[in-house]
Design an enzyme around this catalytic site. Structure first.
Site, PDB file in Angstrom:
ATOM      1  N   ARG A 124      -4.416  12.900  -3.712  1.00  0.00           N
ATOM      2  CA  ARG A 124      -5.736  11.235  -3.174  1.00  0.00           C
ATOM      3  C   ARG A 124      -6.126  11.555  -1.278  1.00  0.00           C
ATOM      4  NH1 ARG A 124      -1.282   6.203  -2.456  1.00  0.00           N
ATOM      5  NH2 ARG A 124       0.229   6.942  -0.974  1.00  0.00           N
ATOM      6  N   CYS A 128     -12.621  14.159   4.032  1.00  0.00           N
ATOM      7  CA  CYS A 128     -13.038  14.117   5.877  1.00  0.00           C
ATOM      8  C   CYS A 128     -13.576  13.012   6.130  1.00  0.00           C
ATOM      9  CB  CYS A 128     -13.787  15.600   6.204  1.00  0.00           C
ATOM     10  SG  CYS A 128     -14.189  15.560   8.332  1.00  0.00           S
ATOM     11  N   GLU A 163      -4.618   2.416   3.418  1.00  0.00           N
ATOM     12  CA  GLU A 163      -4.399   3.174   4.147  1.00  0.00           C
ATOM     13  C   GLU A 163      -4.890   4.337   4.301  1.00  0.00           C
ATOM     14  OE1 GLU A 163       0.035   4.005   2.635  1.00  0.00           O
ATOM     15  OE2 GLU A 163       0.832   2.455   2.487  1.00  0.00           O
ATOM     16  N   CYS A 171      -8.521  16.385  10.820  1.00  0.00           N
ATOM     17  CA  CYS A 171      -9.371  17.218  10.560  1.00  0.00           C
ATOM     18  C   CYS A 171      -9.766  17.282  10.674  1.00  0.00           C
ATOM     19  CB  CYS A 171     -10.677  16.475   9.243  1.00  0.00           C
ATOM     20  SG  CYS A 171     -11.570  17.591   8.102  1.00  0.00           S
ATOM     21  N   CYS A 173     -12.151  20.343   9.907  1.00  0.00           N
ATOM     22  CA  CYS A 173     -13.641  21.790   9.243  1.00  0.00           C
ATOM     23  C   CYS A 173     -14.474  21.562  10.703  1.00  0.00           C
ATOM     24  CB  CYS A 173     -13.881  20.489   8.826  1.00  0.00           C
ATOM     25  SG  CYS A 173     -14.812  18.643   8.746  1.00  0.00           S
ATOM     26  N   GLU A 320       2.376  -4.225   1.303  1.00  0.00           N
ATOM     27  CA  GLU A 320       3.563  -3.312   0.920  1.00  0.00           C
ATOM     28  C   GLU A 320       4.547  -3.156   0.576  1.00  0.00           C
ATOM     29  OE1 GLU A 320       1.928   0.127  -0.054  1.00  0.00           O
ATOM     30  OE2 GLU A 320      -0.580  -0.320  -0.690  1.00  0.00           O
ATOM     31  N   GLU A 368       3.788   9.056  -8.630  1.00  0.00           N
ATOM     32  CA  GLU A 368       4.510   8.358  -8.564  1.00  0.00           C
ATOM     33  C   GLU A 368       5.040   7.107  -9.734  1.00  0.00           C
ATOM     34  OE1 GLU A 368       1.568   5.461  -6.312  1.00  0.00           O
ATOM     35  OE2 GLU A 368       2.637   6.485  -4.852  1.00  0.00           O
ATOM     36  N   LYS A 369       5.647   7.593 -10.899  1.00  0.00           N
ATOM     37  CA  LYS A 369       6.101   7.677 -12.118  1.00  0.00           C
ATOM     38  C   LYS A 369       7.648   7.010 -11.560  1.00  0.00           C
ATOM     39  CE  LYS A 369       6.673  11.646 -14.178  1.00  0.00           C
ATOM     40  NZ  LYS A 369       5.864  12.424 -13.823  1.00  0.00           N
ATOM     41  N   PHE A 370       8.207   7.618 -10.740  1.00  0.00           N
ATOM     42  CA  PHE A 370       9.297   6.889 -10.290  1.00  0.00           C
ATOM     43  C   PHE A 370       9.421   5.842  -8.879  1.00  0.00           C
ATOM     44  CE2 PHE A 370      10.622  10.958 -13.029  1.00  0.00           C
ATOM     45  CZ  PHE A 370      10.622  10.794 -13.964  1.00  0.00           C
ATOM     46  N   HIS A 371       8.430   5.484  -8.495  1.00  0.00           N
ATOM     47  CA  HIS A 371       8.344   4.268  -7.331  1.00  0.00           C
ATOM     48  C   HIS A 371       8.967   2.964  -8.149  1.00  0.00           C
ATOM     49  CE1 HIS A 371       6.941   1.976  -4.206  1.00  0.00           C
ATOM     50  NE2 HIS A 371       6.608   3.472  -3.962  1.00  0.00           N
TER      51      HIS A 371
HETATM   52  C1  GAL Z   1       1.544   3.486  -0.248  1.00  0.00           C
HETATM   53  C2  GAL Z   1       0.484   3.437  -0.155  1.00  0.00           C
HETATM   54  C3  GAL Z   1       0.716   2.959  -2.628  1.00  0.00           C
HETATM   55  C4  GAL Z   1       1.805   3.876  -2.516  1.00  0.00           C
HETATM   56  C5  GAL Z   1       3.015   2.929  -1.867  1.00  0.00           C
HETATM   57  C6  GAL Z   1       4.336   4.237  -2.311  1.00  0.00           C
HETATM   58  O1  GAL Z   1       1.480   4.511   0.748  1.00  0.00           O
HETATM   59  O2  GAL Z   1      -0.874   2.747  -0.234  1.00  0.00           O
HETATM   60  O3  GAL Z   1      -0.791   3.153  -2.842  1.00  0.00           O
HETATM   61  O4  GAL Z   1       1.830   5.214  -2.341  1.00  0.00           O
HETATM   62  O5  GAL Z   1       2.863   3.973  -0.529  1.00  0.00           O
HETATM   63  O6  GAL Z   1       5.415   4.008  -1.671  1.00  0.00           O
END
Ligand code: GAL
Length: 678
Positions: A124, A128, A163, A171, A173, A320, A368-371
């Protein structure tokens, strides 16, 4: 809450983000699921009390599946579904990650690392920050989103990108190099001024023309520190410029508050948020417990206090956090029962007026399936889901606290510029890291039960009884003067080693260290004497220390402790100096945690700092939030035993009166609306 006075088109004022009580929410990625699940999601959101949902954060490939072809069908449906169910929307502009068609059409937008190699799509943020092509496409997308939803009543907040700078802040470049040169021209005016600032007489680095200047890509030796420092400044400013451009587009279509999620956290340091915060209609932060640190909950408290500092003391949003484990640390620990609630209420105690998570429903696929999430893979018959529901109810019970402020009479000065410069490639000791030293000072105050504001070196310090400047390697003359005037006017300061060494060009201040603070400290340091890791020093006070020592001589200061051993036996290690009406203490070494706490206790007592809570090893966290009519005492018990503390009023979590003493069970949180007389 935080509001700026007028939208940038000069028309109607920006509507501040206002929420009844505490916002409770999360990122929601419905595109990973089908419509049946959406219905169930909204039902469960109600059950949990979720009332603010961030959507379209990574929405680009859904809403612009092909270049210039927009499809809002799903987003319309989701927004209507949320709206008709009374759930407010925190709408992402969707620009965080470009879709594959864009990077395929325009590979020149991809970021380049410091070794000159391209970073490819497949993750993701593959863009730049200086790319004109990326900006053109992203801003066109923002225009479409803003036009469509600018007046939609569901939208409570706009969420620019995501973020910014998490992965792509720096970057290297060629397009960035061109932007860097323009930024340098604006900063220095002439190439001679740049040469002077970067000290290019060293190693035959003098530039004759702007076109010779590059981004600081990897070299065979260490790089020019002035160039690296300015590249950090530039890169932070470049992304802020990008934020402003997205905001300007939004402002043509909406007066709803705009923000983006900061990363005030232990492992990201690329943006100088002091320069960003004023652009936010409400400051928002993402925070994840970092189990690579000695005490992640203390770092959480630090990050929350710093976020409040960025918000200038006004309420802010936790945008978050995780309900349990993340997926990106080497060892991703689940939270133990009650920990998610303690973490959340620690943010609230320190000024957050909204508690949000990443993410609603745990993904089945992708990185991120294990988040963790609010709805785990195991579903709702889980300890985690029950805690999510209970937290929503607790936040409702605390609603009256929203809008109140935290009051602190101690401050720590924090500087991203000092961090960038002080942790540079060529420095006396790589074992000395800026953030470690800031955390050490913060931990001492935290364990003493003292509430701390984290402030910029330019902040007005006059309200504080004690100001701590840990390892403040780089300060401008004005910043040095700011701290000096504070002390002269009667303030108490504690400055720790490797402070005041250079000016804003990373140029050493001569005549003995710590040049900027020599006079207020009444000392001169002739030479640094760092130690090998593992080497422990003893001071005549009995204190232990490590990492660093200095050949220090006294001018006007009193000696409070000397080294008994190590390379400098008999040399002063801790000093105290009267300066004008105030006092400035200096610690020339890295004291062991207990010794630092003892010293800070002495200074705090001398400065008459009020401890809000009792001393503990960080296990008991006590913070007060205040508003005109009432005050609220938060007590968070991270320990394994119940605690009893004096308090008088009404406890809001359990809805019970408190006479004289409140009992806080192990792992629990209590919030007391204090009787006016208490
Ligand atoms: C943050 C991000 C989210 C997710 C999260 C996982 O950095 O904004 O999209 O990736 O971390 O911890």
């Amino acid at each position: 809450m935080n509001s700026r006075t007028a939208s940038s088109n000069g028309s109607a004022p920006v509507t501040p983000f206002v929420h009844e009580g505490f916002a409770y929410g999360c990122d929601y990625n419905p595109q990973q699921w089908g419509p049946d699940v959406w219905i169930e999601d909204v039902r469960l959101m109600h059950e949990a009390g979720v009332d603010l949902v961030a959507i379209n954060i990574f929405g680009w490939c859904d809403i612009e599946p092909h270049p210039g072809e927009y499809d809002f069908t799903t987003l319309d449906t989701i927004i209507e579904l949320l709206h008709s169910n009374g759930i407010r929307v925190n709408l992402g502009t969707g620009t965080s990650s470009p879709p594959p068609w864009l990077t395929a059409l325009h590979p020149e937008i991809l970021p380049v690392s410091d070794d000159g190699t391209t970073r490819f799509p497949g993750g993701r943020q593959a863009w730049c920050p200086s790319s004109a092509v990326f900006r053109e496409h992203a801003l066109a997308l923002v225009e479409q989103v803003a036009k469509r939803y600018g007046h939609h009543p569901a939208i409570a907040l706009w969420h620019v990108s995501n973020e910014l700078g998490c992965h792509n802040a720096l970057c290297y470049c060629d397009e960035t190099a061109a932007a860097f040169r323009l930024w340098l021209q604006a900063r220095y005016g002439t190439i001679d001024a740049l040469n002077a600032a970067w000290g290019t007489s060293f190693w035959s680095q003098r530039y004759g023309q702007w076109s010779e200047i590059l981004t600081p890509r990897l070299t065979r030796s260490s790089r020019n520190p002035g160039q690296v420092l300015d590249f950090h400044r530039f890169s932070s400013a470049e992304l802020l410029d990008y934020y402003r451009r997205e905001t300007a587009v939004l402002r043509r279509h909406t007066n709803v508050a705009v923000t983006t999620n900061f990363m005030v956290t232990a492992h990201i340091r690329n943006l100088d948020y002091w320069s960003w915060a004023g652009d936010m209609d409400i400051v928002a932060n993402d925070h994840y417990l970092d189990h690579r640190l000695a005490d992640p909950a203390i770092e959480l408290a630090f990050a929350a206090d710093l976020t409040r500092g960025l918000a200038q003391g006004k309420p802010w949003l936790l945008m978050e956090q995780a309900t349990g484990a993340v997926n990106w640390q080497p060892h991703n620990l689940a939270k133990v029962a009650g920990e998610m609630t303690r973490n959340s209420l620690a943010h609230v105690a320190r000024g957050a007026d909204g508690i949000c998570f990443f993410q609603w429903r745990a993904s089945l696929q992708g990185s991120e399936k294990f988040h963790s999430a609010l709805v785990p893979h195991a579903g709702t018959d889980t300890v985690l889901w029950r805690e999510v529901v209970a937290l929503g109810a607790t936040l409702d019970r605390l609603a009256e606290v929203a809008g109140s402020r935290v009051v602190a009479d101690a401050a720590i000065i924090f500087s991203w510029e000092a961090w960038w410069a002080g942790d540079g490639e060529s420095r006396p000791s790589h074992a000395v890291r800026y953030l470690d030293q800031v955390h050490a000072a913060y931990t001492a105050l935290h364990q003493l039960g003292v509430t701390v504001d984290i402030v910029s070196p330019d902040a007005d310090l006059s309200a504080y009884r004690l100001v701590v400047a840990p390892c403040l390697y780089l300060v401008s003359d004005a910043q040095a003067q700011n701290l000096g005037s504070y002390v002269a006017a009667g303030g108490h300061a504690l400055i720790t080693f490797f402070s005041g060494i250079v000016d804003e060009d990373d140029r050493v201040r001569t005549g003995g260290y710590p040049g900027a603070f020599r006079e207020i400290l009444g000392i001169t340091v002739e030479e640094f004497s760092p130690l090998l890791p593992g080497h422990v020093l003893t001071l005549d006070s009995g204190a232990r220390a490590s990492l660093w020592s200095e050949r220090l001589r006294i001018n006007t200061a009193e000696v409070m402790a000397r080294y008994l051993d190590g390379p400098l036996p008999g040399i002063p290690a801790i000093t105290r100096n009267g300066h004008g009406g105030g006092t400035a203490w200096y610690v020339a070494t890295a004291l062991a945690a207990g010794a630092l706490r003892d010293l800070v206790r002495t200074i705090a007592e001398e400065a008459r700092v009020t401890a809000v809570g009792p001393e503990s090893a960080g296990t008991i966290e006590v913070v007060r939030r205040v508003k005109s009519t009432s005050s609220y005492l938060f007590i968070i018990n991270h320990g394994h035993g119940d605690v009893e503390l004096p308090a008088c009023g009404h406890e809001l979590v359990t809805d019970a009166p408190v006479g004289r003493i409140v009992r806080v069970p192990a792992g629990a949180v209590r919030v007391i609306r204090e009787d006016p007389a208490s």
